[in-house]
Scaffold this motif. Sequence first.
Motif, PDB file in Angstrom:
ATOM      1  N   THR A   1       0.851  -1.193   0.000  1.00 46.38           N
ATOM      2  CA  THR A   1       0.000   0.000   0.000  1.00 46.38           C
ATOM      3  C   THR A   1       0.885   1.241   0.000  1.00 46.38           C
ATOM      4  OG1 THR A   1      -0.080   0.330   2.411  1.00 46.38           O
ATOM      5  CG2 THR A   1      -1.658  -1.232   1.482  1.00 46.38           C
ATOM      6  N   LYS A   2       0.244   2.389  -0.137  1.00 40.31           N
ATOM      7  CA  LYS A   2       0.959   3.658  -0.022  1.00 40.31           C
ATOM      8  C   LYS A   2       0.910   4.173   1.415  1.00 40.31           C
ATOM      9  CE  LYS A   2       0.043   5.111  -4.735  1.00 40.31           C
ATOM     10  NZ  LYS A   2      -0.558   6.127  -5.594  1.00 40.31           N
ATOM     11  N   PHE A   3       0.262   3.429   2.305  1.00 41.49           N
ATOM     12  CA  PHE A   3       0.065   3.856   3.680  1.00 41.49           C
ATOM     13  C   PHE A   3       1.341   3.670   4.494  1.00 41.49           C
ATOM     14  CE2 PHE A   3      -1.481   3.369   8.047  1.00 41.49           C
ATOM     15  CZ  PHE A   3      -2.225   4.528   8.160  1.00 41.49           C
ATOM     16  N   ARG A   4       1.599   4.635   5.374  1.00 43.10           N
ATOM     17  CA  ARG A   4       2.750   4.589   6.276  1.00 43.10           C
ATOM     18  C   ARG A   4       2.280   4.985   7.671  1.00 43.10           C
ATOM     19  NH1 ARG A   4       7.337   4.439   3.170  1.00 43.10           N
ATOM     20  NH2 ARG A   4       8.717   5.041   4.864  1.00 43.10           N
ATOM     21  N   PHE A   5       2.983   4.498   8.668  1.00 44.56           N
ATOM     22  CA  PHE A   5       2.731   4.918  10.037  1.00 44.56           C
ATOM     23  C   PHE A   5       4.068   5.058  10.740  1.00 44.56           C
ATOM     24  CE2 PHE A   5       2.629   0.329  10.047  1.00 44.56           C
ATOM     25  CZ  PHE A   5       3.331  -0.026  11.180  1.00 44.56           C
ATOM     26  N   GLY A   6       4.026   5.583  11.949  1.00 43.08           N
ATOM     27  CA  GLY A   6       5.283   5.823  12.634  1.00 43.08           C
ATOM     28  C   GLY A   6       5.240   5.459  14.099  1.00 43.08           C
ATOM     29  N   LEU A   7       6.236   5.945  14.793  1.00 41.99           N
ATOM     30  CA  LEU A   7       6.417   5.650  16.206  1.00 41.99           C
ATOM     31  C   LEU A   7       5.220   6.091  17.048  1.00 41.99           C
ATOM     32  CD1 LEU A   7       8.532   4.473  18.120  1.00 41.99           C
ATOM     33  CD2 LEU A   7       9.523   6.749  18.315  1.00 41.99           C
ATOM     34  N   ASP A   8       4.604   7.208  16.697  1.00 45.22           N
ATOM     35  CA  ASP A   8       3.439   7.693  17.444  1.00 45.22           C
ATOM     36  C   ASP A   8       2.314   6.665  17.429  1.00 45.22           C
ATOM     37  OD1 ASP A   8       1.832   9.544  18.902  1.00 45.22           O
ATOM     38  OD2 ASP A   8       0.933  10.243  17.037  1.00 45.22           O
ATOM     39  N   SER A   9       2.073   6.055  16.285  1.00 47.19           N
ATOM     40  CA  SER A   9       1.011   5.050  16.184  1.00 47.19           C
ATOM     41  C   SER A   9       1.352   3.792  16.972  1.00 47.19           C
ATOM     42  CB  SER A   9       0.770   4.675  14.724  1.00 47.19           C
ATOM     43  OG  SER A   9       0.341   5.805  14.010  1.00 47.19           O
ATOM     44  N   ILE A  10       2.615   3.413  16.963  1.00 49.66           N
ATOM     45  CA  ILE A  10       3.038   2.218  17.691  1.00 49.66           C
ATOM     46  C   ILE A  10       2.957   2.461  19.198  1.00 49.66           C
ATOM     47  CG2 ILE A  10       4.987   0.673  18.140  1.00 49.66           C
ATOM     48  CD1 ILE A  10       5.838   1.259  15.177  1.00 49.66           C
ATOM     49  N   ILE A  11       3.488   3.600  19.646  1.00 50.11           N
ATOM     50  CA  ILE A  11       3.443   3.934  21.067  1.00 50.11           C
ATOM     51  C   ILE A  11       1.996   4.105  21.523  1.00 50.11           C
ATOM     52  CG2 ILE A  11       4.022   5.725  22.762  1.00 50.11           C
ATOM     53  CD1 ILE A  11       6.608   6.180  21.194  1.00 50.11           C
ATOM     54  N   GLY A  12       1.146   4.621  20.644  1.00 51.71           N
ATOM     55  CA  GLY A  12      -0.264   4.831  20.982  1.00 51.71           C
ATOM     56  C   GLY A  12      -1.008   3.545  21.310  1.00 51.71           C
ATOM     57  N   LEU A  13      -0.458   2.413  20.930  1.00 55.26           N
ATOM     58  CA  LEU A  13      -1.095   1.135  21.242  1.00 55.26           C
ATOM     59  C   LEU A  13      -0.957   0.759  22.718  1.00 55.26           C
ATOM     60  CD1 LEU A  13       0.036  -0.918  18.115  1.00 55.26           C
ATOM     61  CD2 LEU A  13      -2.259  -0.018  18.591  1.00 55.26           C
ATOM     62  N   ILE A  14      -0.028   1.389  23.422  1.00 57.90           N
ATOM     63  CA  ILE A  14       0.145   1.119  24.851  1.00 57.90           C
ATOM     64  C   ILE A  14      -1.030   1.777  25.583  1.00 57.90           C
ATOM     65  CG2 ILE A  14       1.604   1.425  26.887  1.00 57.90           C
ATOM     66  CD1 ILE A  14       3.971   1.805  24.915  1.00 57.90           C
ATOM     67  N   PRO A  15      -1.865   0.992  26.246  1.00 59.97           N
ATOM     68  CA  PRO A  15      -3.047   1.575  26.900  1.00 59.97           C
ATOM     69  C   PRO A  15      -2.677   2.651  27.921  1.00 59.97           C
ATOM     70  CG  PRO A  15      -3.168  -0.831  26.881  1.00 59.97           C
ATOM     71  CD  PRO A  15      -1.798  -0.456  26.416  1.00 59.97           C
ATOM     72  N   GLY A  16      -3.382   3.753  27.845  1.00 50.91           N
ATOM     73  CA  GLY A  16      -3.213   4.828  28.826  1.00 50.91           C
ATOM     74  C   GLY A  16      -2.051   5.753  28.548  1.00 50.91           C
ATOM     75  N   ILE A  17      -0.849   5.262  28.661  1.00 44.21           N
ATOM     76  CA  ILE A  17       0.312   6.154  28.563  1.00 44.21           C
ATOM     77  C   ILE A  17       0.797   6.371  27.136  1.00 44.21           C
ATOM     78  CG2 ILE A  17       1.092   5.622  30.885  1.00 44.21           C
ATOM     79  CD1 ILE A  17       3.318   3.917  29.587  1.00 44.21           C
ATOM     80  N   GLY A  18       0.417   5.522  26.211  1.00 43.85           N
ATOM     81  CA  GLY A  18       0.909   5.636  24.840  1.00 43.85           C
ATOM     82  C   GLY A  18       0.569   6.968  24.196  1.00 43.85           C
ATOM     83  N   ASP A  19      -0.666   7.387  24.332  1.00 50.42           N
ATOM     84  CA  ASP A  19      -1.078   8.654  23.732  1.00 50.42           C
ATOM     85  C   ASP A  19      -0.423   9.842  24.429  1.00 50.42           C
ATOM     86  OD1 ASP A  19      -2.881   7.713  21.654  1.00 50.42           O
ATOM     87  OD2 ASP A  19      -4.105   6.995  23.308  1.00 50.42           O
ATOM     88  N   ALA A  20      -0.206   9.727  25.731  1.00 49.97           N
ATOM     89  CA  ALA A  20       0.469  10.800  26.467  1.00 49.97           C
ATOM     90  C   ALA A  20       1.924  10.932  26.007  1.00 49.97           C
ATOM     91  CB  ALA A  20       0.405  10.529  27.966  1.00 49.97           C
TER      92      ALA A  20
ATOM     93  N   VAL B   1     -10.994   1.902  18.068  1.00 45.63           N
ATOM     94  CA  VAL B   1     -11.268   2.926  17.050  1.00 45.63           C
ATOM     95  C   VAL B   1     -10.233   4.044  17.149  1.00 45.63           C
ATOM     96  CG1 VAL B   1     -12.958   4.637  16.253  1.00 45.63           C
ATOM     97  CG2 VAL B   1     -13.721   2.390  17.007  1.00 45.63           C
ATOM     98  N   GLY B   2      -9.857   4.389  18.363  1.00 44.65           N
ATOM     99  CA  GLY B   2      -8.856   5.429  18.579  1.00 44.65           C
ATOM    100  C   GLY B   2      -7.504   5.049  18.014  1.00 44.65           C
ATOM    101  N   ASP B   3      -7.150   3.773  18.103  1.00 45.88           N
ATOM    102  CA  ASP B   3      -5.882   3.325  17.531  1.00 45.88           C
ATOM    103  C   ASP B   3      -5.898   3.447  16.010  1.00 45.88           C
ATOM    104  OD1 ASP B   3      -4.743   2.714  20.018  1.00 45.88           O
ATOM    105  OD2 ASP B   3      -5.721   0.753  20.035  1.00 45.88           O
ATOM    106  N   LEU B   4      -7.032   3.135  15.392  1.00 44.35           N
ATOM    107  CA  LEU B   4      -7.164   3.306  13.941  1.00 44.35           C
ATOM    108  C   LEU B   4      -7.100   4.782  13.574  1.00 44.35           C
ATOM    109  CD1 LEU B   4      -9.968   0.694  13.196  1.00 44.35           C
ATOM    110  CD2 LEU B   4      -7.516   0.478  12.749  1.00 44.35           C
ATOM    111  N   PHE B   5      -7.744   5.620  14.373  1.00 45.99           N
ATOM    112  CA  PHE B   5      -7.692   7.070  14.160  1.00 45.99           C
ATOM    113  C   PHE B   5      -6.258   7.560  14.256  1.00 45.99           C
ATOM    114  CE2 PHE B   5      -7.692  11.379  15.967  1.00 45.99           C
ATOM    115  CZ  PHE B   5      -8.398  12.054  14.976  1.00 45.99           C
ATOM    116  N   ASP B   6      -5.532   7.056  15.247  1.00 44.08           N
ATOM    117  CA  ASP B   6      -4.147   7.453  15.463  1.00 44.08           C
ATOM    118  C   ASP B   6      -3.277   7.090  14.256  1.00 44.08           C
ATOM    119  OD1 ASP B   6      -2.374   8.759  17.146  1.00 44.08           O
ATOM    120  OD2 ASP B   6      -1.662   6.910  18.066  1.00 44.08           O
TER     121      ASP B   6
END
Length: 165
Positions: A34-53, A95-100
Amino acid sequence: MPEIPADAARARVTRARMEKLAWLLDGAVPVPGTKFRFGLDSIIGLIPGIGDAIGLLLGAAILYESVRVGVPRGTIAKMVGNSVADTLGGLVPVVGDLFDFAFKSNKRNAALLMSHLDTVDARPATVPARRGSRLLAILLVVVFFGAAIGVLWWATSRIIGYLSP
């Protein structure tokens, strides 16, 4: 060979650092086929609670640099809105992880910074930052740290609530 003015050199370094940070946070990893890319923010965001912070704190570097080089307050407000939307959207389970993965606030904020650097003809440091700009940058970082601590506290209380009988 003409000498590069110090302001232009600083602008070039700022541009390179912020583009690299945005790429690392939002686009370093390609999805095969695909042409889709993701980065460290998306990976870290998978950690419940603290990932998004943590992602919010990493993205604060782009905001700080934007204030430092004199990006207009209206643009800074857009950047803060992007970061807050990304963080709040990421808090919703699944859903938030997909949004991220899709929103890419750091790339959006870096693009706004690059646009500002382009409009000032790559000379953002020719006007020294006013004291108010420095205070605003420090305030942004403090608010982001406060938000991260708040999210961590909220997530911890939720986990403790689930674990207690």
